[in-house]
Design a protein around this motif. Structure first.
Motif, PDB file in Angstrom:
ATOM      1  N   ALA A 141      34.843  40.698  62.480  1.00  0.00           N
ATOM      2  CA  ALA A 141      33.731  40.973  63.385  1.00  0.00           C
ATOM      3  C   ALA A 141      32.478  41.396  62.629  1.00  0.00           C
ATOM      4  N   LYS A 142      32.655  42.140  61.531  1.00  0.00           N
ATOM      5  CA  LYS A 142      31.505  42.639  60.771  1.00  0.00           C
ATOM      6  C   LYS A 142      31.023  41.670  59.706  1.00  0.00           C
ATOM      7  N   HIS A 143      31.958  40.935  59.094  1.00  0.00           N
ATOM      8  CA  HIS A 143      31.599  40.128  57.921  1.00  0.00           C
ATOM      9  C   HIS A 143      31.879  38.638  58.078  1.00  0.00           C
ATOM     10  N   GLY A 144      32.448  38.233  59.183  1.00  0.00           N
ATOM     11  CA  GLY A 144      32.782  36.826  59.360  1.00  0.00           C
ATOM     12  C   GLY A 144      33.823  36.370  58.356  1.00  0.00           C
ATOM     13  N   ASP A 145      33.580  35.224  57.733  1.00  0.00           N
ATOM     14  CA  ASP A 145      34.545  34.689  56.760  1.00  0.00           C
ATOM     15  C   ASP A 145      34.126  34.969  55.320  1.00  0.00           C
ATOM     16  N   LYS A 146      33.270  35.988  55.147  1.00  0.00           N
ATOM     17  CA  LYS A 146      32.771  36.297  53.800  1.00  0.00           C
ATOM     18  C   LYS A 146      33.741  37.146  52.982  1.00  0.00           C
ATOM     19  N   VAL A 147      34.801  37.653  53.623  1.00  0.00           N
ATOM     20  CA  VAL A 147      35.757  38.525  52.924  1.00  0.00           C
ATOM     21  C   VAL A 147      37.163  37.924  53.039  1.00  0.00           C
ATOM     22  N   PRO A 148      37.503  36.957  52.173  1.00  0.00           N
ATOM     23  CA  PRO A 148      38.848  36.350  52.259  1.00  0.00           C
ATOM     24  C   PRO A 148      39.950  37.261  51.727  1.00  0.00           C
ATOM     25  N   TYR A 149      39.594  38.186  50.830  1.00  0.00           N
ATOM     26  CA  TYR A 149      40.580  39.109  50.250  1.00  0.00           C
ATOM     27  C   TYR A 149      40.030  40.536  50.276  1.00  0.00           C
ATOM     28  N   VAL A 150      40.932  41.485  50.377  1.00  0.00           N
ATOM     29  CA  VAL A 150      40.560  42.898  50.212  1.00  0.00           C
ATOM     30  C   VAL A 150      41.225  43.408  48.936  1.00  0.00           C
ATOM     31  N   TYR A 151      40.674  44.494  48.388  1.00  0.00           N
ATOM     32  CA  TYR A 151      41.118  45.004  47.098  1.00  0.00           C
ATOM     33  C   TYR A 151      41.408  46.493  47.205  1.00  0.00           C
ATOM     34  N   PHE A 152      42.342  46.973  46.373  1.00  0.00           N
ATOM     35  CA  PHE A 152      42.724  48.379  46.396  1.00  0.00           C
ATOM     36  C   PHE A 152      43.396  48.754  45.080  1.00  0.00           C
ATOM     37  N   ASN A 153      43.392  50.051  44.778  1.00  0.00           N
ATOM     38  CA  ASN A 153      44.066  50.563  43.589  1.00  0.00           C
ATOM     39  C   ASN A 153      45.536  50.818  43.937  1.00  0.00           C
ATOM     40  N   LYS A 154      46.452  50.115  43.283  1.00  0.00           N
ATOM     41  CA  LYS A 154      47.866  50.258  43.603  1.00  0.00           C
ATOM     42  C   LYS A 154      48.496  51.486  42.969  1.00  0.00           C
ATOM     43  N   GLY A 155      47.800  52.148  42.035  1.00  0.00           N
ATOM     44  CA  GLY A 155      48.405  53.236  41.291  1.00  0.00           C
ATOM     45  C   GLY A 155      49.244  52.690  40.147  1.00  0.00           C
ATOM     46  N   LEU A 156      49.910  53.604  39.431  1.00  0.00           N
ATOM     47  CA  LEU A 156      50.731  53.175  38.290  1.00  0.00           C
ATOM     48  C   LEU A 156      52.129  53.755  38.392  1.00  0.00           C
TER      49      LEU A 156
END
Length: 322
Positions: free
Chosen positions: A307-322
């Motif tokens: 709704a906010k970004h349309g199709d401009k964000v195909p992937y999301v990213y995050f820190n998985k930790g170690l």
């Protein structure tokens, strides 16, 4: 000394983090056990240098090598999310000296129940500190939850180790030597998810490619934690599977039977040799900045992003930790 190039970005990866070899070189750098010996004041100085570079103020007279060394110290001792200094025992750079001593003793003292109980307890105490230190810092966890995770993981490890220890009394000797690894693997499957349970319950922060926060995802947390569990088991596996085979053969040799008192120190040193490579290799199995396809997110978060970004964000990213 190489001059600092224009536009130098201290946070830019030195090696390609999309490949295993690039990640391996990165983790060989920041899990260097020698960084454990660096004085606190030098770590604080490295933090100040990194903060200055991020603010666009490169210390006068600094070379590129000096800045990269400061970043190495910073990455080895400070949490990537919070920027806080991590406790010494919980740092990945302490995995070799700490892990080699504990693993070597678990592999040596496996024959009696009291020894099994003691060394599994020591190992799970060490693991609890490491897991807490390397969690995703954006997800707070209470002391009660830490206690439940610690007790549950320790109980799991002890039940597995003692149960298998009794079961293998009549089995070939080598099987008994593999009991510590089975206990460690089982405990990791419990300890890490429980220590990071708030990430699973509330979700972890996910961003777009430019680090703009998009929301919180439980599915991202599950993926990140699962990868950490696999990495930790992989980290321990070669030393705890191959070393018993080596020791089983060595201990039959006449000269080894004359120096039984040195068996434990030998196992500790050999464990160190395995961990020296396996700590960075296991950390490098998966990217630390993990990604998840938009289609795999929770429906409500996915709909909000679309709704906010349309199709401009195909992937999301995050820190998985170690």
């Amino acid at each position: 000394m190489a001059a600092v190039p224009l536009g130098f970005d201290i946070d830019a990866p030195r090696w390609d983090q999309s490949t295993f070899m690039g990640r391996l070189r990165h983790f060989l750098n920041i899990t260097d056990p020698c960084t454990v010996l660096v004085p606190e004041r030098e770590l604080d100085r490295a933090q100040a240098v990194v903060a200055g570079c991020r603010a666009g103020m490169v210390p006068p007279g600094s070379s590129q090598e000096q800045l990269l060394y400061a970043k190495k110290l910073y990455d080895s001792a400070f949490h990537p999310d919070s920027g806080e200094k991590m406790n010494l025992i919980g740092r990945m750079s302490f995995q070799v000296p700490g892990g080699m001593a504990i693993t070597g003793c678990m592999l040596q003292f496996y024959r009696t129940v009291p020894a099994v109980v003691f060394w599994q307890w020591v190992n799970q105490s060490f693991n609890a500190i490491v897991n807490y230190t390397n969690r995703n810092a954006a997800s707070p966890i209470s002391l009660a939850q830490i206690g439940v995770a610690y007790v549950t993981a320790t109980t799991t490890a002890l039940a597995t180790a003692v149960g298998l220890n009794l079961y293998t009394k009549r089995a070939p000797p080598l099987l008994a030597r593999w009991v510590p690894f089975a206990a460690v693997a089982a405990a990791n499957c419990v300890n890490i998810p429980l220590m990071r349970q708030q990430e699973i319950i509330r979700g972890i922060s996910v961003t777009d490619e430019d680090n703009n926060e998009l929301g919180h995802s439980r599915r991202a947390a599950v993926k990140g934690i699962a990868q950490v569990v696999v990495s930790r088991i992989t980290m321990a596996a070669p030393g705890m599977i191959i070393l018993p085979i080596i020791m089983e053969r060595l201990e039959k040799l006449p000269f080894m039977q004359r120096i039984r008192v040195l068996h434990a120190p030998l196992q500790v040193l050999l464990c160190g040799g395995f961990l020296l490579f396996m700590v960075p290799a296991a950390c490098a199995l998966f990217p630390q900045r993990c990604s998840l396809a938009l289609a795999d997110l929770e429906p409500e978060l996915r709909d909000s992003i679309v709704a906010k970004h349309g199709d401009k964000v195909p992937y999301v990213y995050f820190n998985k930790g170690l």
